[in-house]
Design a protein around this motif. Structure first.
Motif, mmCIF file in Angstrom:
data_model
loop_
_atom_site.group_PDB
_atom_site.id
_atom_site.type_symbol
_atom_site.label_atom_id
_atom_site.label_comp_id
_atom_site.label_asym_id
_atom_site.label_seq_id
_atom_site.Cartn_x
_atom_site.Cartn_y
_atom_site.Cartn_z
ATOM 1 N N THR A 130 0.830 -1.199 0.000
ATOM 2 C CA THR A 130 0.000 0.000 0.000
ATOM 3 C C THR A 130 0.868 1.253 0.000
ATOM 4 O O THR A 130 0.534 2.243 -0.659
ATOM 5 C CB THR A 130 -0.957 -0.021 1.203
ATOM 6 O OG1 THR A 130 -1.699 -1.241 1.164
ATOM 7 C CG2 THR A 130 -1.921 1.140 1.168
ATOM 8 N N ALA A 131 1.996 1.208 0.699
ATOM 9 C CA ALA A 131 2.906 2.352 0.694
ATOM 10 C C ALA A 131 3.367 2.645 -0.734
ATOM 11 O O ALA A 131 3.430 3.803 -1.157
ATOM 12 C CB ALA A 131 4.106 2.087 1.604
ATOM 13 N N ARG A 132 3.647 1.584 -1.502
ATOM 14 C CA ARG A 132 4.071 1.785 -2.897
ATOM 15 C C ARG A 132 2.941 2.396 -3.721
ATOM 16 O O ARG A 132 3.173 3.229 -4.598
ATOM 17 C CB ARG A 132 4.514 0.459 -3.509
ATOM 18 C CG ARG A 132 5.758 -0.108 -2.854
ATOM 19 C CD ARG A 132 6.152 -1.411 -3.505
ATOM 20 N NE ARG A 132 6.672 -1.181 -4.857
ATOM 21 C CZ ARG A 132 6.918 -2.172 -5.717
ATOM 22 N NH1 ARG A 132 6.667 -3.415 -5.387
ATOM 23 N NH2 ARG A 132 7.391 -1.903 -6.907
ATOM 24 N N MET A 148 0.923 4.486 -2.721
ATOM 25 C CA MET A 148 0.905 5.910 -2.396
ATOM 26 C C MET A 148 2.036 6.652 -3.111
ATOM 27 O O MET A 148 2.096 7.869 -3.082
ATOM 28 C CB MET A 148 1.085 6.125 -0.885
ATOM 29 C CG MET A 148 0.074 5.456 0.009
ATOM 30 S SD MET A 148 -1.546 6.163 -0.172
ATOM 31 C CE MET A 148 -2.364 4.851 -1.048
ATOM 32 N N PRO A 172 4.053 0.214 -8.998
ATOM 33 C CA PRO A 172 2.971 1.084 -8.510
ATOM 34 C C PRO A 172 3.434 2.486 -8.135
ATOM 35 O O PRO A 172 2.682 3.445 -8.323
ATOM 36 C CB PRO A 172 2.426 0.325 -7.288
ATOM 37 C CG PRO A 172 3.352 -0.800 -7.041
ATOM 38 C CD PRO A 172 4.115 -1.061 -8.278
ATOM 39 N N GLU A 173 4.668 2.616 -7.617
ATOM 40 C CA GLU A 173 5.108 3.961 -7.227
ATOM 41 C C GLU A 173 5.281 4.873 -8.449
ATOM 42 O O GLU A 173 5.331 6.090 -8.302
ATOM 43 C CB GLU A 173 6.387 3.916 -6.371
ATOM 44 C CG GLU A 173 7.566 3.192 -6.959
ATOM 45 C CD GLU A 173 7.672 1.752 -6.460
ATOM 46 O OE1 GLU A 173 6.637 1.056 -6.413
ATOM 47 O OE2 GLU A 173 8.796 1.321 -6.134
ATOM 48 N N VAL A 196 1.326 5.769 -9.983
ATOM 49 C CA VAL A 196 0.654 6.835 -9.228
ATOM 50 C C VAL A 196 1.207 8.197 -9.648
ATOM 51 O O VAL A 196 0.498 9.192 -9.696
ATOM 52 C CB VAL A 196 0.738 6.596 -7.698
ATOM 53 C CG1 VAL A 196 2.142 6.718 -7.168
ATOM 54 C CG2 VAL A 196 -0.173 7.553 -6.952
ATOM 55 N N PRO A 239 -7.535 0.236 -2.871
ATOM 56 C CA PRO A 239 -7.501 -1.230 -2.949
ATOM 57 C C PRO A 239 -8.684 -1.886 -2.237
ATOM 58 O O PRO A 239 -9.315 -1.290 -1.369
ATOM 59 C CB PRO A 239 -6.190 -1.596 -2.263
ATOM 60 C CG PRO A 239 -5.765 -0.412 -1.496
ATOM 61 C CD PRO A 239 -6.498 0.781 -2.000
ATOM 62 N N ASN A 294 -7.099 -1.199 2.957
ATOM 63 C CA ASN A 294 -5.655 -1.131 3.240
ATOM 64 C C ASN A 294 -5.204 0.208 3.790
ATOM 65 O O ASN A 294 -4.193 0.757 3.361
ATOM 66 C CB ASN A 294 -4.839 -1.440 1.975
ATOM 67 C CG ASN A 294 -4.977 -2.888 1.579
ATOM 68 O OD1 ASN A 294 -5.784 -3.608 2.151
ATOM 69 N ND2 ASN A 294 -4.201 -3.321 0.616
ATOM 70 N N PHE A 325 -3.522 2.474 6.748
ATOM 71 C CA PHE A 325 -2.449 2.171 7.699
ATOM 72 C C PHE A 325 -3.033 2.288 9.105
ATOM 73 O O PHE A 325 -3.142 3.390 9.653
ATOM 74 C CB PHE A 325 -1.269 3.118 7.513
ATOM 75 C CG PHE A 325 -0.645 3.016 6.151
ATOM 76 C CD1 PHE A 325 0.181 1.952 5.825
ATOM 77 C CD2 PHE A 325 -0.912 3.972 5.175
ATOM 78 C CE1 PHE A 325 0.747 1.843 4.565
ATOM 79 C CE2 PHE A 325 -0.350 3.874 3.916
ATOM 80 C CZ PHE A 325 0.480 2.804 3.611
ATOM 81 N N LEU A 383 0.252 10.593 3.586
ATOM 82 C CA LEU A 383 0.867 9.597 2.700
ATOM 83 C C LEU A 383 0.195 9.608 1.324
ATOM 84 O O LEU A 383 0.840 9.317 0.315
ATOM 85 C CB LEU A 383 0.783 8.206 3.318
ATOM 86 C CG LEU A 383 1.832 7.969 4.403
ATOM 87 C CD1 LEU A 383 1.444 6.813 5.304
ATOM 88 C CD2 LEU A 383 3.196 7.704 3.768
ATOM 89 N N GLY A 384 -1.090 9.948 1.303
ATOM 90 C CA GLY A 384 -1.784 10.031 0.020
ATOM 91 C C GLY A 384 -1.161 11.072 -0.890
ATOM 92 O O GLY A 384 -1.239 10.976 -2.119
ATOM 93 N N THR A 414 2.051 11.708 -1.072
ATOM 94 C CA THR A 414 3.488 11.416 -1.152
ATOM 95 C C THR A 414 4.149 11.975 -2.409
ATOM 96 O O THR A 414 5.266 12.484 -2.355
ATOM 97 C CB THR A 414 3.707 9.882 -1.106
ATOM 98 O OG1 THR A 414 3.273 9.413 0.155
ATOM 99 C CG2 THR A 414 5.170 9.518 -1.304
ATOM 100 N N ARG A 454 -7.607 9.525 0.743
ATOM 101 C CA ARG A 454 -6.163 9.352 0.602
ATOM 102 C C ARG A 454 -5.766 9.232 -0.865
ATOM 103 O O ARG A 454 -4.799 9.844 -1.314
ATOM 104 C CB ARG A 454 -5.760 8.088 1.378
ATOM 105 C CG ARG A 454 -4.290 7.858 1.521
ATOM 106 C CD ARG A 454 -4.022 6.607 2.327
ATOM 107 N NE ARG A 454 -4.529 5.413 1.658
ATOM 108 C CZ ARG A 454 -4.361 4.169 2.107
ATOM 109 N NH1 ARG A 454 -3.697 3.971 3.223
ATOM 110 N NH2 ARG A 454 -4.838 3.145 1.443
#
Lengths: 293, 241
Positions: A175-177, A179, B70-71, B74, B82, B86, B88, B99-100, B102, B147
């Motif tokens: 999930t961090a990825r 973001m 994925p990074e 986005v 998801p 998911n 945090f 974080l949304g 980022t 997010r």
């Protein structure tokens, strides 16, 4: 009263050292789920960095040692661990053992198997005495530096963007990825932080023992790993608390066990750890994860 | 805006998606509906870069997304909410929202957008400093959508947003999707609640065992009742060859 104070000071010292080792291991485990036994190699590299820079001013030696440990940590990740990223935990663990053995063989080839002696600072061998209580300056340095490192680390993790990204990655990497958190960046940073912690560990280990061997740091990381498991491997707070608890209990056993039982100190300590893990497999500090549907 | 062509996704020996083609135009709300295992979530996972397709093309704004992690997707403007939210759970609502954003550097605009999301979902303002794990399922879904929106996506991927929610909260989620659509957000929605999704969407694709068996507007698909009977399954191609 005074022996009690003496015991507490000694116990706190060992607790801080173990917390330092445990944090180094937990930092990488949190992000990568890698039990990084090769953390000992970083401590060993820090030890030799201090030996090689003997004679320079202490501040400069500390800087060189930190730079060497951080560079080695980031490089190890790049060369050894990046290729097996995402592999199953056994593969990761074996890789970290292989790195440890390769690094200590390399050290043996370069520096020889004999202990290389060096002093960190003459003042660290002195003690303050208050009546019958002796407080080695090294212990004070250990406690103060550990407190500063833990404080600095928690500020970094809670107050900076990169720190937040690292906590997110530790909680849920996928999930961090999603973001936009960059994988390589948080992993390199985790290793870099573990490098700083290894440098501090090397400094205190060398100050206490006075010499470095290719196996320098292996025992430390073994205890650090056990401490991290005791506290709860997936949280940094758990690792720090586990280190403190293991170190304090070890030192108290050392102080209070009858002479004829003392050789079995570690056996008793590890039996207690085993018992604890039967009762509380998640470690002392369970993850504070609220779940509600 | 998004063209998926001949997409095939395999997990080991199992083929989850067989040559699927889907397109989403700018400003459109497109729904992928179908039973469990139809390949809906896999399709979204491929678009967002979580899985690499075995074959096929995914083109967004004229550029291929295939093989991007994925990074990176986005950063191209694709945000995924998801399945299972998911969020945090150990971090606060505020940290989840941060974080949304980022991928963004424009701090003042981010602060402004956070305010907008807190206006959209007032409960998040109330819970702003609390651990997100203590939010209810519906609140977590709101947080997950807020997010995702904070990355300022040009394409929003929603994976089963109503899953596991009480009926009243399902209404709230569909209201949010409708509102986003009115605001011009291009959205690809995956839902098991086919009736509601198809009714709301501009166009829908009905998936079954990794293939699109029908597609079109709600009228073209014959309305909700026809779809419901389709789920009961009188087709002859139950299993892939």
């Amino acid at each position: 009263m005074s022996p009690l104070i003496q015991y507490s000071i000694d116990a706190l010292n060992l607790g801080c050292l173990y917390a330092l080792y445990a944090l180094g291991v937990a930092m990488v485990f949190g992000i990568l789920r890698l039990v990084n036994f090769a953390h000992s190699s970083l401590i060993m590299i820090g030890g030799y960095a201090l030996v090689l820079t003997a004679g320079l001013p202490l501040a400069l030696r500390v800087v060189i040692t930190v730079v060497a440990c951080v560079a080695a940590a980031v490089l190890l990740e790049l060369v050894a661990f990046r290729a097996v990223r995402g592999a199953n935990p056994a593969t990761l663990l074996v890789t970290s053992f292989a790195v440890t053995i390769a690094m200590s063989s390399l050290a043996e080839a370069v520096f020889g198997a004999l202990p290389a002696a060096a002093d960190v600072h003459p003042a660290l061998r002195e003690s303050y005495s208050f009546g019958t209580v002796y407080v080695p300056k090294l212990n004070i340095a250990t406690v103060v530096v550990t407190a500063l490192l833990v404080g600095g680390l928690s500020l970094f993790l809670t107050r900076t963007t990169l720190g937040l990204q690292m906590r997110a990655a530790a909680a849920d990497f996928t999930t961090a990825r999603l973001m936009g958190v960059r994988t390589d960046r948080v992993i390199s940073m985790a290793f870099a932080v573990s490098g700083v912690l290894a440098a501090a560990a090397a400094l205190f280990l060398l100050a206490a023992s006075g010499s470095v061997t290719p196996g320098f740091g292996v025992d430390a990381v073994l205890f650090g790993l056990i401490a991290a498991v005791v506290g709860g491997l997936s949280s940094l707070r758990g690792a720090a608390i586990g280190g403190l608890v293991l170190g304090v209990s070890g030192q108290l056993l050392q102080s209070f066990l009858p002479v004829e039982v003392k050789p079995f100190r570690d056996a008793i300590l590890f039996a207690a750890v085993a018992a604890l893990l039967v009762l509380r497999p998640q470690g002392l500090v369970a993850k504070a994860e609220g779940v509600r549907i | 805006m998004l063209q998926i062509a001949d997409l095939t996704i395999r997990y080991g020996g199992i083929t989850a998606v067989h040559g699927l083609s889907v397109s989403v135009d700018e400003g459109e709300l497109v729904a992928l509906v179908g039973p469990n295992g139809a390949g809906k979530s896999s399709t979204l996972a491929a678009v967002s870069g979580l899985v690499t397709p075995a074959a096929g093309r995914i083109v967004f704004d004229g550029e291929s997304l295939v093989g991007l992690p994925p990074e990176e997707t986005v950063r191209r403007g694709v945000a995924l909410v998801p399945e299972g939210r998911n969020i945090f759970g150990s971090l606060t609502v505020a940290e989840n929202l941060a974080l949304g954003a980022t991928i963004r550097r424009d701090r003042r605009a981010v602060a402004h957008d956070v305010e907008r999301e807190l206006d959209r979902f007032p409960i998040l303002r109330e819970r702003y400093g609390q651990q997100a794990g203590y939010l209810s399922g519906g609140e977590q879904q709101q947080l997950a959508i807020a997010r995702a929106l904070l990355s300022r996506p040009r394409l929003l991927l929603l994976d089963e947003p109503s899953l596991g929610l009480a009926p009243l909260l399902v209404d709230a989620v569909f209201d949010t999707i409708a509102e986003l659509r009115r605001g011009g957000m291009t959205t690809l929605l995956v839902e098991q609640n086919a009736t509601r999704a198809v009714a709301l969407a501009d166009r829908s694709y009905v998936l079954r065992t990794g293939r699109a068996v029908r597609s079109g507007t709600a009228e073209e698909l014959g309305g909700a009742a026809a779809l419901a009977s389709e789920y009961l399954g009188e087709t002859t191609e139950e299993l892939p060859a």
